[in-house]
Write an enzyme that holds these catalytic residues in place. Structure first.
Site, short mmCIF file in Angstrom:
data_model
loop_
_atom_site.label_atom_id
_atom_site.label_comp_id
_atom_site.label_asym_id
_atom_site.label_seq_id
_atom_site.Cartn_x
_atom_site.Cartn_y
_atom_site.Cartn_z
N LEU A 46 -4.29 1.90 -2.07
CA LEU A 46 -3.01 2.14 -1.40
C LEU A 46 -1.99 2.78 -2.34
CD1 LEU A 46 -2.60 -1.18 0.67
CD2 LEU A 46 -3.84 0.92 1.28
N HIS A 50 0.80 4.97 2.08
CA HIS A 50 0.40 3.79 2.87
C HIS A 50 1.59 2.84 3.05
CE1 HIS A 50 -3.65 4.93 1.13
NE2 HIS A 50 -3.92 4.87 2.42
#
Ligand code: PAF
Length: 300
Positions: A46, A50
């Site tokens: 991530l 994200h």
């Protein structure tokens, strides 16, 4: 479910669950409370892109579930499935800060108990267009895993990034065709200050390759500026895009196109109120990158 997990659902601690049975308990309890549920499907590694998806989900729902699953069915035989970055602990911290309540991180066996002998979902047309044509079977893998996640989590909304533009169209069509009662939300691409679109694959780039990769966002900004200054000839914009990118040594262009934003069919003119999208896929060294920009003309 343990007391600590139950507590974390109330507090939003981004606790990790790994089984379908557990995540179903989580969502059942959320629904009992009358919560609106958001799903943010990811493959982990991530980054701030994200984080923007999770924040958008948290702004629209009471219970945010982030799935982290490197989905083998969407990788081709010579792609980077084995190499794809996996960093669950770091991901958990980022997801928590961004507003996730739960992380669903199943194993491959949990998601595909029958291995390759699994039922699949195929969205017509896209398999042979642009990303679909370059990565045979990719969208089948994406549609299959997203359909499974929708059935497991039963979210009210699901949030995806604009960077994977064609993927959103695939998911929107699948959602409509299979009557999933899920609202699909698209969040704009997050970029580095120099324009590079955030991607989990950027970690593969050397310093030099990262420099070379900037040509992609530069070319897209140029297309956007052309439309901004009134150019409506999309054939010309497409030509400029391709010419600019071909000049970049270090970049192996797979496609650079300007197409209708809904059908992805090439169009040559942007009518008043019309929407097109410029899509690019290129390799820099061994890393394959994609990026895009929406080109919109004000109603006349
Ligand atoms: O965009 C991604 O990260 C993946 O394609 C998705 C939607 C999580 C499906 O595996």
């Amino acid at each position: 479910m343990s007391e600590s997990k139950r507590h974390s659902m109330e507090e939003g601690h981004a606790e990790i669950v790994t089984t379908i049975a557990e995540v179903r308990q989580v969502t059942a309890r959320a629904r009992e409370r009358g919560d609106r549920i958001a799903l943010v499907p990811t493959m982990g590694a991530l980054h701030q892109g994200h984080a923007a998806l999770i924040a958008a989900a948290a702004a629209r729902a009471d219970c945010v579930i982030v799935s982290i699953f490197v989905n083998p069915t969407q990788f081709g035989p010579h792609e980077d499935f084995e190499r794809y970055p996996r960093q669950l602990q770091t991901d958990q911290d980022l997801a928590k800060t961004a507003g996730a309540h739960w992380i669903f991180a199943p194993s491959v066996e949990e998601m595909y108990p029958h291995g390759k002998e699994t039922t699949t979902v195929e969205v017509p047309r896209h398999e042979t267009m642009w990303e679909g044509a370059c990565r045979p079977g990719h969208f089948r893998g994406v549609a299959t895993v997203v359909a499974k996640l929708f059935l497991i989590v039963q979210p009210d909304i699901a949030v995806f990034g604009q960077k994977d533009y064609q993927q959103i169209l695939v998911i929107r069509q699948m959602t409509a065709d299979l009557n999933f009662p899920v609202e699909i939300v698209m969040v704009p691409t997050v970029r580095e200050p120099d324009g590079l679109a955030l991607s989990s694959r950027n970690v593969y780039l050397s310093r030099l390759e990262r420099e070379q990769a900037l040509a992609i966002s530069r070319a897209l900004r140029q297309a956007e500026a052309q439309v901004g200054s009134g150019e409506r000839d999309l054939a010309l914009i497409r030509q400029t895009l391709q010419d600019t990118l071909k000049l970049e040594c270090g970049l192996q262009l797979e496609y650079a196109i300007v197409v209708d934003a809904d059908t992805l069919v090439p169009i040559d003119r942007l009518d008043p109120g019309g929407r097109a999208v410029a899509l690019i896929a290129a390799r820099v060294g061994t890393t394959r990158l994609i990026d895009n920009v929406l080109l919109e003309a004000k109603p006349g």
